[in-house]
Enzyme design. Structure first.
Site, PDB file in Angstrom:
ATOM      1  N   LYS A   1      -4.264  19.105  -2.348  1.00 17.51           N
ATOM      2  CA  LYS A   1      -4.608  18.010  -3.267  1.00 17.51           C
ATOM      3  C   LYS A   1      -6.009  18.209  -3.837  1.00 17.51           C
ATOM      4  CE  LYS A   1      -1.464  14.726  -1.066  1.00 17.51           C
ATOM      5  NZ  LYS A   1      -1.246  13.701  -0.051  1.00 17.51           N
TER       6      LYS A   1
ATOM      7  N   GLN B   1      -4.585   9.910   3.644  1.00 17.47           N
ATOM      8  CA  GLN B   1      -3.410  10.690   4.042  1.00 17.47           C
ATOM      9  C   GLN B   1      -2.717  10.046   5.245  1.00 17.47           C
ATOM     10  OE1 GLN B   1      -2.213  13.261   2.341  1.00 17.47           O
ATOM     11  NE2 GLN B   1      -0.567  13.750   3.748  1.00 17.47           N
TER      12      GLN B   1
ATOM     13  N   ASP C   1      -1.984   6.242  -4.641  1.00 13.55           N
ATOM     14  CA  ASP C   1      -0.711   6.409  -3.925  1.00 13.55           C
ATOM     15  C   ASP C   1       0.289   5.322  -4.324  1.00 13.55           C
ATOM     16  OD1 ASP C   1      -0.173   8.518  -2.169  1.00 13.55           O
ATOM     17  OD2 ASP C   1      -1.541   7.747  -0.643  1.00 13.55           O
TER      18      ASP C   1
HETATM   19  N1  GUN Z   1       1.912  11.723   3.732  1.00 18.94           N
HETATM   20  C1  GUN Z   1       3.065  12.252   3.281  1.00 18.94           C
HETATM   21  N2  GUN Z   1       3.251  11.928   1.987  1.00 18.94           N
HETATM   22  C2  GUN Z   1       2.195  11.191   1.620  1.00 18.94           C
HETATM   23  C3  GUN Z   1       1.817  10.582   0.401  1.00 18.94           C
HETATM   24  O1  GUN Z   1       2.489  10.639  -0.623  1.00 18.94           O
HETATM   25  N3  GUN Z   1       0.631   9.906   0.425  1.00 18.94           N
HETATM   26  C4  GUN Z   1      -0.129   9.818   1.541  1.00 18.94           C
HETATM   27  N4  GUN Z   1      -1.263   9.132   1.448  1.00 18.94           N
HETATM   28  N5  GUN Z   1       0.189  10.370   2.680  1.00 18.94           N
HETATM   29  C5  GUN Z   1       1.346  11.067   2.718  1.00 18.94           C
END
Ligand code: GUN
Length: 287
Positions: free
Chosen positions: A50, A94, A117
């Site tokens: 990311k 995350q 998100d």
């Molecule tokens: N863990 C797995 N997928 C995601 C996501 O789309 N966002 C976040 N913040 N954590 C994740």
């Protein structure tokens, strides 16, 4: 008949390039902060990707790596600091978080305007009310891929298999907004193949390896596989039995290289959206 492959990896690269073109013309770069607590190997890789992707499109990327022992209150404090930081347009914490932390409280603490998100209850509610909102990245990326092969979804029957807050529920809402008739199926649905077989658009997001087989797919359907599961041989497999379904479907996403890369591209797109909304700059977001 054999399905045409939807190349999400290639599509996401194009989307990132289109985002970079928009970023070049901005007065200041958007800022994305990604917070990771602990050192879960999969999460560590996701977070690194990311950050890298954010830099590549010209964003300011900040990664906050906090130890596993971080307390709930300390994490909330970090989120508050990011909320108050004007250089930061997007905040992503995350998941999963360590067990001693109440994830929902942490998500609730993120400024909804920076919630790239789309997990804050405010953004969830706005999505379901049909109001402008930040939309979770994976369903948004899936919708963009669906529209790349089916520009008009009106009147089509969509079946979403899976009811998570991250994928299934927002996916169903996005398809409803695009005038699909939507069925939400899940792990307890009786006679799943019978239900799934009506779908013109089938989205599998249930986290069960190769659950969807040929008898659950209407000939010619668009099949979107959100599943990322480890097979017994260690390889990644989706929720769709790709080899069995490919001869039946009209279009299908592979795993890996389908929806996955779109999630990160849509995170960047959401950050750009948040940047525009926070600064009252009208931006045309690329798809
Ligand atoms: N863990 C797995 N997928 C995601 C996501 O789309 N966002 C976040 N913040 N954590 C994740």
């Amino acid at each position: 008949m054999t399905a045409q492959l939807i190349d999400g990896k290639n599509y996401a690269a194009g989307l990132r390039a289109r985002l970079a073109d928009v970023v070049k013309k901005l007065p200041a770069p958007p800022g994305l902060a990604v917070v990771i607590v602990g050192d879960d190997p999969a999460s560590t890789v996701y977070v690194r990707n990311k950050g890298k992707a954010a830099e590549e499109v010209g964003f300011i990327s900040r990664t906050l790596r906090l130890p596993e022992t971080t307390t709930h209150d300390d994490l909330l404090e970090e989120v508050k600091k990011l909320n108050a930081d004007d250089a930061i347009d997007g905040i992503l914490v995350q998941l999963p978080l360590p067990k001693h932390i109440d994830s929902q409280q942490v998500l609730n603490a993120i400024d909804p305007a920076k919630d790239v998100d789309g997990f804050h209850p405010m953004n969830i509610g706005r999505l379901w009310a049909g109001l402008p909102s930040l939309v979770p990245c994976t369903p948004l990326g899936s919708l963009i891929l669906i529209k790349s092969v089916l520009p008009t979804l009106s009147g089509l029957h969509a079946v979403v298999v899976g009811r998570s807050n991250i994928v299934g529920k927002p996916m169903a809402q996005l398809l409803l907004q695009n005038d699909c008739t939507v069925t939400i199926a899940h792990s307890r649905t009786a006679n799943l193949p019978h239900v799934a077989r009506v779908a013109d658009v089938l989205v599998a997001a249930v986290g069960k390896p190769q659950l969807i087989t040929a008898d659950g797919v209407k000939p010619g359907a668009v099949v979107i596989d959100v599943g990322i599961n480890r097979g017994t041989d260690g390889k990644l497999v989706g929720d769709v039995d790709f080899n069995a379904v490919k001869p039946v479907a009209g279009f299908i996403t592979p795993v890996p290289g389908g929806v996955g890369p779109m999630t990160i591209a849509c995170l960047l797109r959401n950050t750009l959206q948040a940047y525009g909304a926070r600064r009252a700059i009208t931006l045309t977001l690329p798809d």
